[in-house]
Design a protein around this motif. Structure first.
Motif, mmCIF file in Angstrom:
data_model
loop_
_atom_site.group_PDB
_atom_site.id
_atom_site.type_symbol
_atom_site.label_atom_id
_atom_site.label_comp_id
_atom_site.label_asym_id
_atom_site.label_seq_id
_atom_site.Cartn_x
_atom_site.Cartn_y
_atom_site.Cartn_z
ATOM 1 N N PRO A 98 0.835 -1.198 0.000
ATOM 2 C CA PRO A 98 0.000 0.000 0.000
ATOM 3 C C PRO A 98 0.875 1.256 0.000
ATOM 4 O O PRO A 98 2.041 1.190 0.375
ATOM 5 N N PRO A 99 0.314 2.379 -0.419
ATOM 6 C CA PRO A 99 1.100 3.609 -0.429
ATOM 7 C C PRO A 99 1.420 4.046 0.999
ATOM 8 O O PRO A 99 0.779 3.587 1.952
ATOM 9 N N PRO A 100 2.411 4.938 1.181
ATOM 10 C CA PRO A 100 2.725 5.411 2.527
ATOM 11 C C PRO A 100 1.540 6.166 3.120
ATOM 12 O O PRO A 100 0.711 6.699 2.366
ATOM 13 N N PRO A 101 1.434 6.193 4.444
ATOM 14 C CA PRO A 101 0.309 6.906 5.053
ATOM 15 C C PRO A 101 0.343 8.402 4.726
ATOM 16 O O PRO A 101 1.373 8.941 4.350
ATOM 17 N N PHE A 145 -19.305 1.399 6.242
ATOM 18 C CA PHE A 145 -18.126 0.764 5.655
ATOM 19 C C PHE A 145 -16.990 1.770 5.654
ATOM 20 O O PHE A 145 -17.049 2.767 4.948
ATOM 21 N N GLY A 146 -16.004 1.514 6.486
ATOM 22 C CA GLY A 146 -14.898 2.461 6.574
ATOM 23 C C GLY A 146 -13.941 2.285 5.404
ATOM 24 O O GLY A 146 -13.621 1.172 5.018
ATOM 25 N N ASP A 147 -13.505 3.379 4.839
ATOM 26 C CA ASP A 147 -12.530 3.330 3.755
ATOM 27 C C ASP A 147 -11.207 3.841 4.310
ATOM 28 O O ASP A 147 -11.091 5.003 4.707
ATOM 29 N N ALA A 148 -10.212 2.966 4.326
ATOM 30 C CA ALA A 148 -8.949 3.292 4.991
ATOM 31 C C ALA A 148 -8.275 4.500 4.343
ATOM 32 O O ALA A 148 -7.657 5.316 5.029
ATOM 33 N N TYR A 149 -8.392 4.610 3.033
ATOM 34 C CA TYR A 149 -7.703 5.684 2.307
ATOM 35 C C TYR A 149 -8.314 7.042 2.640
ATOM 36 O O TYR A 149 -7.625 8.020 2.875
ATOM 37 N N TRP A 150 -9.616 7.084 2.624
ATOM 38 C CA TRP A 150 -10.325 8.320 2.974
ATOM 39 C C TRP A 150 -10.040 8.677 4.431
ATOM 40 O O TRP A 150 -9.659 9.813 4.742
ATOM 41 N N SER A 151 -10.219 7.708 5.310
ATOM 42 C CA SER A 151 -10.147 7.992 6.746
ATOM 43 C C SER A 151 -8.754 8.433 7.175
ATOM 44 O O SER A 151 -8.616 9.319 8.022
ATOM 45 N N ASP A 152 -7.730 7.833 6.580
ATOM 46 C CA ASP A 152 -6.362 8.213 6.925
ATOM 47 C C ASP A 152 -6.144 9.706 6.653
ATOM 48 O O ASP A 152 -5.667 10.450 7.505
#
Lengths: 328, 341
Positions: free
Chosen positions: B81-84, B112-119
Motif C-alpha cells: 500500500p502507499p505510505p500513510p 463501511f470504513g474506507d482506509a484511504y479516505w479515513s487516513d
C-alpha cells in the motif's frame, strides 16, 4: 432579432404541425440573460418557447446523432459556423442530409457571456435584442445597453468565415453583415506557439494538460467526434487493461495521449466551431491545438475550413498526386 | 473557544509554517481555473477567487489514487500500500465544499470504513474560508447554511478585508491556535459585529430562491415520469457536473500492469453520465441511455443520498448550474419536479 425569433417559432410550429419534422432542435431561454439552453420542441406549443438572440452559442447539430437510428425528419437551427457541422455529419456518413431540415439563421455574431453579464447585470431579464451592425442593443428589465461588437463578440466570431448557412432548407430573417474584423488572423495564437522552442512548447502544454479532468466534454460536444463507440472507453477486462489505448488514470502522460489522439482523429475534419474550448471546465485553450491542425492542412494542401462545402472529401481521406511529400 | 483575529499580512506566515513543516493543500489559480493543490509555499496560494473551479474533495478522494502496488515474488503475491498520509492543513475550503466533505464522510467513514479516505481525513485539519460574494448559481441557503457557515470545518476564517475573524470549532482547530498563538490576536466586539454584518450582507445577495419542500417526497413517484427523457435530451454525456460536484464520489478500480511481474491497482473517478458507467461484463447496462443516467444523477442528488444517510446529496454550490455545457440547471429541475407528473 425579435422578428427573426417570431419567424423561427412560426416555422417550427408549422413544421411540427404539418409533420414535415418530428422535432425541432433550437434554443430556449437559459438560466440567465446571457445564456440559452438547447431546446427540443416536439409540439407547436413547445415551439413558442424557442429563442434567437446573440447567446445562441451552442452548436446543436451533433444532437442529431441521438436520433440516428430513427427514420423521422428533424429540423435543426443552424448558424453559419454550425452548417459546417451539418456537412461534417453528412460527409462522415453519420446522418443522411435528407432527414435534416436546416433552419438557417444569418448571424451577426455571438456575445461573450461573461462580458455581457458584467455589462447587463447578473439579475437582468432579456426583453429584446437589436443587431445594429456595429453593435448589439440589449433591452432588459434593467434598461438598455449598447454593446459594440468589436469589444463584446466571441473571439471566434471576429474571424468568422461565413455567417449564414449556404444551403439552408429555410432561411429565417434577412441577411446580416458578417461580424469578422478585417485583419483578424485566426492563426495568430498558433504562430505565437510555433515560435517557441520545443522545450517551451512542451512546458506550455504540460501546464494545460496537467489540469485536464478527462470529463470528455470536448469530445462529446465535437461534431467531428462522431464514432458510436470511443476507443478511450472501450470496456476491456482487467487482464487486458494494459492493452487499452488509454488508462482511466488521469496522469499527464494519459492526458496527453487523449488530447493528441483526438487531435489526430479530427485532423482535416475539425470544423473550427470552437465548442471544445467553450465547454472545457478548466479553461484549456483547445482551439490553439485544433487551429494548428487547420493551419497545417491549409498550408500543406490549400484546403479551406472543413465542412464549408457539402461535397468535399476530408483532406486526409483523399489522395492527389500533387500532395506534398516532405518526408517520403 | 473565543474567536480570534488574524491580520491579512500574517496569513502568509501562518500558511508558510504548514507548507514547510507539514503539508499545505490550498487554492491555486492555474490560468483562471482554481483548484486545491499541495503547495510548497504560501506564495503559490490564491485567496483571490469566488467559487473554486474544483472543490477540495480531490484531496480526500483523488481523481486517481493508488490503492497498492502488486508484485509476484517468490513467496507469492506481494501487496504494497502507499505510505500513510501526511499531517495536512486544507486551507480555504468554502462552506459548501466543507459540507460536501461532511456528506462524503457518511459514504467513506460510515458503515463501511474506507482506509484511504479515513487516513487523510483524520490527519487533515480543515480551515474554512468565507465567500467573497454570492454568485448567480449559488443556493446554499436552501440547505440551511450560508457563505460564512463554519459547520464541518475545524477552524473558520471570515474575511473582513484587512483581517480575518477566526473561529476554532473543534479540538483540531484548537490545536492550530495553540501552535500559532503568536499570529492571532483577540477578536473585539467590533470584529464580531462586523462579521455578523458581513453575514447579513451576503445573505441578501442571493439571486435564486430555491424551495426544496416536498421535492424528495415527490421524487419517489417520478421514477417513470416522461420528464427525465425530455430533460436528458439536452445532456451531452460529459463528466462536468459529476467531476465538479463536491459530493459525487463514484469510482472505478483499474489495474495498470507494469511488466509481467506486477503493477498498480488504481481507484479512479467515474461518472454516472458516462456511457460505460455500470456497464456489466455481459454487455447489459441497467442505465443504457441518457434518460436513465440523468435521472440517476438527480435522484442521487435530491433523494438517494438523503434516504441513505439523512443528509442531502446536493450542497447548493451551483457549479453544475454554472458549468453545464447544455445549461441543465438543478434549480430548474427542483422547480420542475414540483410541477411534473
Amino acid at each position: 432579432m425579435n422578428k427573426v425569433q417570431d419567424d423561427l417559432r412560426r416555422e417550427a410550429a408549422r413544421l411540427l404541425e404539418s409533420g414535415d419534422a418530428a422535432m425541432v432542435i433550437a434554443w430556449e431561454e437559459g438560466s440567465d440573460a446571457a445564456r440559452t439552453a438547447p431546446a427540443f420542441a416536439v409540439s407547436p406549443a413547445e415551439a413558442a418557447g424557442l429563442v434567437w438572440n446573440p447567446f445562441c452559442v451552442p452548436n446543436l447539430v451533433k444532437y442529431l446523432l441521438d436520433y440516428r437510428y430513427e427514420d423521422t425528419k428533424i429540423a435543426v437551427a443552424v448558424k453559419g459556423c454550425d452548417e459546417r457541422a451539418v456537412n461534417r455529419l453528412v460527409q462522415d456518413r453519420q446522418f443522411p442530409r435528407e432527414r435534416i431540415v436546416v433552419l438557417g439563421l444569418p448571424c451577426g455574431g455571438m456575445l461573450d457571456r461573461g462580458k455581457t453579464l458584467a455589462a447587463l447585470g447578473p439579475r437582468a431579464r432579456l426583453n429584446g435584442v437589436e443587431d445594429r451592425g456595429e453593435a448589439f442593443v440589449l433591452v432588459s428589465d434593467q434598461g438598455e445597453v449598447t454593446l459594440p461588437k468589436e469589444e463584446y463578440l466571441l473571439e471566434k466570431c471576429l474571424t468568422c468565415v461565413r455567417n449564414a448557412p449556404a444551403r439552408a432548407d429555410v432561411t429565417l430573417g434577412p441577411g446580416v453583415s458578417n461580424p469578422a474584423r478585417p485583419g483578424c488572423d485566426p492563426f495568430a495564437p498558433v504562430r505565437e506557439l510555433e515560435a517557441l522552442s520545443p522545450a517551451e512548447k512542451s512546458a506550455y502544454w504540460d501546464g494545460q494538460f496537467s489540469r485536464c479532468l478527462r470529463c470528455y466534454a470536448c469530445r462529446n460536444v465535437c461534431p467531428a467526434c462522431n464514432c458510436k463507440e470511443c476507443s478511450f472507453e472501450q470496456a476491456v477486462p482487467g487482464w487486458q487493461q494494459g492493452a487499452g489505448w488509454i488508462s482511466k488514470n488521469t496522469s499527464l502522460a494519459e492526458n496527453y495521449t487523449f488530447h493528441l489522439i483526438r487531435m489526430f482523429d479530427v485532423a482535416g475534419r475539425c470544423i473550427d466551431c470552437g465548442e471544445c474550448e467553450r465547454v472545457c471546465p478548466v479553461g484549456i485553450p483547445l482551439s490553439k491545438l485544433y487551429r494548428k491542425v487547420l493551419k497545417d492542412a491549409a498550408e500543406l494542401f490549400a484546403v479551406p475550413t472543413p465542412g464549408l462545402t457539402a461535397a468535399e472529401i476530408p483532406v486526409l481521406g483523399s489522395y492527389s498526386p500533387e500532395d506534398k511529400e516532405e518526408f517520403m | 473557544m473565543p474567536a480570534m483575529v488574524l491580520l491579512k499580512e500574517q496569513l502568509k506566515v501562518f500558511l508558510d509554517r504548514y507548507a514547510q513543516r507539514d503539508a499545505l493543500v490550498a487554492p491555486v489559480s492555474e490560468e483562471g481555473a482554481v483548484a486545491y493543490r499541495r503547495v510548497k509555499s504560501a506564495e503559490e496560494v490564491t485567496v483571490d477567487f469566488d467559487l473554486p473551479t474544483l472543490p477540495p474533495k480531490a484531496h480526500f478522494l483523488p481523481q486517481t489514487e493508488e490503492l497498492y502496488r502488486y508484485a509476484y515474488g517468490e513467496g507469492g503475491m506481494e501487496l504494497n500500500p502507499p505510505p500513510p498520509a501526511a499531517q495536512t492543513l486544507l486551507f480555504g475550503a468554502r462552506p459548501c465544499d466543507v459540507r460536501g466533505i461532511t456528506a462524503l464522510d457518511f459514504v467513506f467513514a460510515g458503515r463501511f470504513g474506507d482506509a484511504y479516505w479515513s487516513d487523510k481525513r483524520e490527519k487533515t485539519t480543515i480551515a474554512g474560508l468565507s465567500c467573497r460574494r454570492v454568485l448567480p448559481g449559488c443556493f446554499c441557503r436552501a440547505y440551511g447554511y450560508g457563505p460564512t457557515s463554519g459547520e464541518g470545518a475545524d477552524l473558520m476564517l471570515t474575511n473582513l478585508g484587512d483581517r480575518y475573524v477566526v473561529e476554532f470549532l473543534t479540538a483540531k482547530g484548537e490545536a492550530v491556535l495553540n501552535a500559532h498563538r503568536d499570529l492571532f490576536g483577540p477578536a473585539g466586539a467590533g470584529d464580531l459585529e462586523e462579521k455578523e454584518n458581513r453575514t447579513a450582507n451576503l445573505a441578501r445577495q442571493f439571486y435564486r430562491e430555491v424551495d426544496l419542500r416536498g421535492v424528495r417526497e415527490k421524487m419517489d413517484g417520478l421514477f417513470a415520469s416522461p420528464y427525465w427523457e425530455r430533460l436528458a435530451r439536452k445532456c451531452i454525456g460529459c463528466g462536468i457536473c459529476t467531476y465538479l460536484c463536491p459530493t459525487c464520489h463514484c469510482f472505478d478500480i483499474v489495474d495498470e500492469p507494469a511488466g509481467p511481474g506486477g503493477g498498480r491497482r488504481l481507484r479512479c473517478w467515474d461518472s454516472c453520465m458516462f456511457a460505460d458507467f455500470t456497464l456489466h461484463t455481459s454487455g447489459h447496462n441497467p442505465r443504457p441511455g441518457k434518460k436513465e443516467r440523468v435521472r440517476n444523477r438527480f435522484m442521487h442528488k435530491l433523494k438517494y443520498h438523503y434516504d441513505r444517510y439523512g443528509l442531502d446529496g446536493c450542497v447548493g454550490c451551483g457549479r453544475c448550474v454554472a458549468m453545464c455545457p447544455a445549461n441543465i440547471d438543478i434549480t430548474r429541475v427542483i422547480a420542475d419536479v414540483k410541477e411534473v407528473g
